[in-house]
Design an enzyme around this catalytic site. Structure first.
Site, PDB file in Angstrom:
ATOM      1  N   LYS A 111      67.348  30.368  54.831  1.00 41.87           N
ATOM      2  CA  LYS A 111      68.736  30.132  54.415  1.00 41.87           C
ATOM      3  C   LYS A 111      68.822  29.306  53.135  1.00 41.87           C
ATOM      4  CE  LYS A 111      70.897  30.807  58.861  1.00 41.87           C
ATOM      5  NZ  LYS A 111      71.778  31.879  58.978  1.00 41.87           N
ATOM      6  N   LYS A 192      66.626  40.903  60.521  1.00 43.24           N
ATOM      7  CA  LYS A 192      67.435  40.827  61.748  1.00 43.24           C
ATOM      8  C   LYS A 192      68.920  40.970  61.432  1.00 43.24           C
ATOM      9  CE  LYS A 192      68.884  36.116  62.454  1.00 43.24           C
ATOM     10  NZ  LYS A 192      69.709  35.427  63.401  1.00 43.24           N
ATOM     11  N   LYS A 195      75.357  37.594  61.679  1.00 41.29           N
ATOM     12  CA  LYS A 195      76.796  37.655  61.468  1.00 41.29           C
ATOM     13  C   LYS A 195      77.210  37.199  60.080  1.00 41.29           C
ATOM     14  CE  LYS A 195      77.422  34.246  65.009  1.00 41.29           C
ATOM     15  NZ  LYS A 195      76.447  33.224  64.657  1.00 41.29           N
TER      16      LYS A 195
HETATM   17  N1  AQP Z   1      69.692  39.940  65.539  1.00 41.62           N
HETATM   18  C1  AQP Z   1      69.638  39.262  66.674  1.00 41.62           C
HETATM   19  N2  AQP Z   1      69.001  39.794  67.746  1.00 41.62           N
HETATM   20  C2  AQP Z   1      68.942  39.128  68.930  1.00 41.62           C
HETATM   21  N3  AQP Z   1      69.519  37.909  69.129  1.00 41.62           N
HETATM   22  C3  AQP Z   1      70.181  37.353  68.087  1.00 41.62           C
HETATM   23  N4  AQP Z   1      70.857  36.190  67.962  1.00 41.62           N
HETATM   24  C4  AQP Z   1      71.322  36.108  66.692  1.00 41.62           C
HETATM   25  N5  AQP Z   1      70.985  37.189  65.990  1.00 41.62           N
HETATM   26  C5  AQP Z   1      70.262  37.991  66.823  1.00 41.62           C
HETATM   27  C6  AQP Z   1      71.037  35.213  69.031  1.00 41.62           C
HETATM   28  O1  AQP Z   1      72.433  34.980  69.156  1.00 41.62           O
HETATM   29  C7  AQP Z   1      72.632  33.644  69.622  1.00 41.62           C
HETATM   30  C8  AQP Z   1      73.704  32.980  68.815  1.00 41.62           C
HETATM   31  O2  AQP Z   1      73.278  32.876  67.476  1.00 41.62           O
HETATM   32  P1  AQP Z   1      73.798  31.694  66.576  1.00 41.62           P
HETATM   33  O3  AQP Z   1      75.240  31.832  66.342  1.00 41.62           O
HETATM   34  O4  AQP Z   1      73.401  30.407  67.169  1.00 41.62           O
HETATM   35  O5  AQP Z   1      73.045  31.811  65.201  1.00 41.62           O
HETATM   36  P2  AQP Z   1      71.928  32.718  64.646  1.00 41.62           P
HETATM   37  O6  AQP Z   1      70.790  32.813  65.580  1.00 41.62           O
HETATM   38  O7  AQP Z   1      71.603  32.225  63.274  1.00 41.62           O
HETATM   39  O8  AQP Z   1      72.729  34.113  64.592  1.00 41.62           O
HETATM   40  P3  AQP Z   1      73.305  34.893  63.361  1.00 41.62           P
HETATM   41  O9  AQP Z   1      74.205  35.948  63.904  1.00 41.62           O
HETATM   42  O10 AQP Z   1      72.168  35.330  62.505  1.00 41.62           O
HETATM   43  O11 AQP Z   1      74.195  33.823  62.608  1.00 41.62           O
HETATM   44  P4  AQP Z   1      74.131  33.360  61.097  1.00 41.62           P
HETATM   45  O12 AQP Z   1      74.224  34.598  60.292  1.00 41.62           O
HETATM   46  O13 AQP Z   1      75.282  32.444  60.904  1.00 41.62           O
HETATM   47  O14 AQP Z   1      72.829  32.643  60.910  1.00 41.62           O
HETATM   48  C9  AQP Z   1      71.286  32.930  69.495  1.00 41.62           C
HETATM   49  O15 AQP Z   1      70.714  32.772  70.791  1.00 41.62           O
HETATM   50  C10 AQP Z   1      70.451  33.853  68.664  1.00 41.62           C
HETATM   51  O16 AQP Z   1      69.082  33.778  68.993  1.00 41.62           O
END
Ligand code: AQP
Length: 327
Positions: A111, A192, A195
């Site tokens: 990031k 991956k 969001k």
């Molecule tokens: N691509 C993914 N596949 C499986 N699990 C996923 N998680 C996120 N992306 C995937 C799981 O979703 C939960 C919540 O995620 P988070 O909001 O804590 O942040 P993150 O892991 O950083 O998810 P994002 O969607 O990628 O958010 P941004 O883009 O803001 O960084 C977690 O349990 C995560 O493992």
């Protein structure tokens, strides 16, 4: 009873990876564990946010969790910033973590690379995540595979603190699903699904129009071969579709692969399974969005319950550290 804790950031609309990698297990855990779930809004601040959007997204995310099946009668659901004990314990854990171990976090590297502004919070946020978990004497944390390293750090911090200051924290275990733990971007299947990534065709949002969901899956990147095989290293696009279908149906991706001869049929089956997974969630979300006051009341009760659980753990940490209690 086993205590389960997990959280999700309001950094963007919830995507399919969040649902298949984590949120659906939150729902099933409710029947057998003491479950605590949190919208971790303070984590969202590690990157710049628009205030009005953050406020709206935080409420929307809580409504979505209820729509997915989080039941306030079974689980404690709250907003992280409503429970100030999280930030106090976070400071204590920042002082327990080593600079070098935070620097090794791959999410920080991903990031911060090419970012115009890298906040100090982005660097220290794994300590806040550890505080979220350790504050509730958590036994088990259901997360997707991308959070494995942060979970490992939470465990290390708990063990180090207990070793230095005496038994204080329960050492948590990560629980990472076998299927769906890493849902990949449909257009770039070696990355991956996220969001906050700007990849509208590669990301399926849980609240996307259902026809658009089917179209995105049918246009997913595969490869120039024709055989349907589960092999993430050499066939990332096809394997991603098999994993998604497997996560929706509960079947093993290898076994699913044997049922298909053509990519087109696999895509159609995957699209149908995802659409039918999302349809009831979207219907329930529409009902809940008509009643924001109802959700606010659930969150207020949740925060009160969470504080009552968090305070004694924080007091334990303060006392063991040697902080002079107020008269
Ligand atoms: N691509 C993914 N596949 C499986 N699990 C996923 N998680 C996120 N992306 C995937 C799981 O979703 C939960 C919540 O995620 P988070 O909001 O804590 O942040 P993150 O892991 O950083 O998810 P994002 O969607 O990628 O958010 P941004 O883009 O803001 O960084 C977690 O349990 C995560 O493992």
């Amino acid at each position: 009873m086993t205590r389960v804790f997990s959280g999700i950031k309001p950094t963007g609309p919830v995507q399919l990876g969040n649902l298949l990698g984590a949120l659906r297990y939150w729902v099933t855990d409710q029947a057998e564990a003491d479950t605590i779930f949190c919208v971790v809004d303070l984590h969202a601040l590690t990157v710049p946010q628009d205030p009005a959007e953050l406020r709206a997204r935080t409420l929307e995310l809580a409504q979505l969790l209820l729509a997915i099946g989080i039941d306030p009668a079974q689980s404690t659901l709250f907003i992280q910033s409503h429970v100030p004990e999280h930030t106090e314990l976070s400071w204590i854990l920042e002082c327990t973590a080593a600079f070098g171990e935070l620097r090794r976090m791959t999410q920080f590297k991903d990031k911060s690379d090419n970012a115009d502004f890298v906040s100090a919070g982005l660097f220290t946020y794994p300590a806040l995540m550890a505080a979220d978990i350790l504050l509730y004497d958590t036994d088990r944390v259901p997360v997707g595979d991308d959070q494995r390293q942060h979970l490992e750090l939470s465990r290390d911090l708990a063990i180090r603190f207990n070793h230095r200051y005496g038994d204080t924290f329960v050492v948590p275990e990560a629980s990472i699903p076998k299927i769906g733990a890493r849902v990949m971007d449909l257009q770039e299947p070696t990355r991956k699904m996220s969001k906050s990534e700007d990849s509208p065709q590669g990301t399926i949002l849980v609240l996307d129009d259902l026809d658009a969901v089917a179209k995105k899956i049918k246009r997913a990147v595969t490869d120039t071969e024709t055989d349907v095989r589960f092999d993430p290293a050499t066939k990332p696009g096809v394997s991603n579709l098999l994993s998604i279908l497997g996560a929706c149906t509960g079947d093993d991706p290898h076994a699913i692969a044997e049922r298909f001869d053509r990519y087109g049929d696999l895509k159609s089956a995957c699209a149908e399974a995802v659409v039918e997974t999302l349809r009831p969630i979207q219907q329930r979300f529409a009902e809940l969005s008509a009643d924001p006051a109802g959700t606010a009341a659930i969150l207020a009760t949740g925060a009160e319950k969470a504080r009552s659980l968090a305070r004694p753990v924080l007091e334990r940490a303060r006392a063991n550290l040697g902080l002079l209690p107020p008269a």
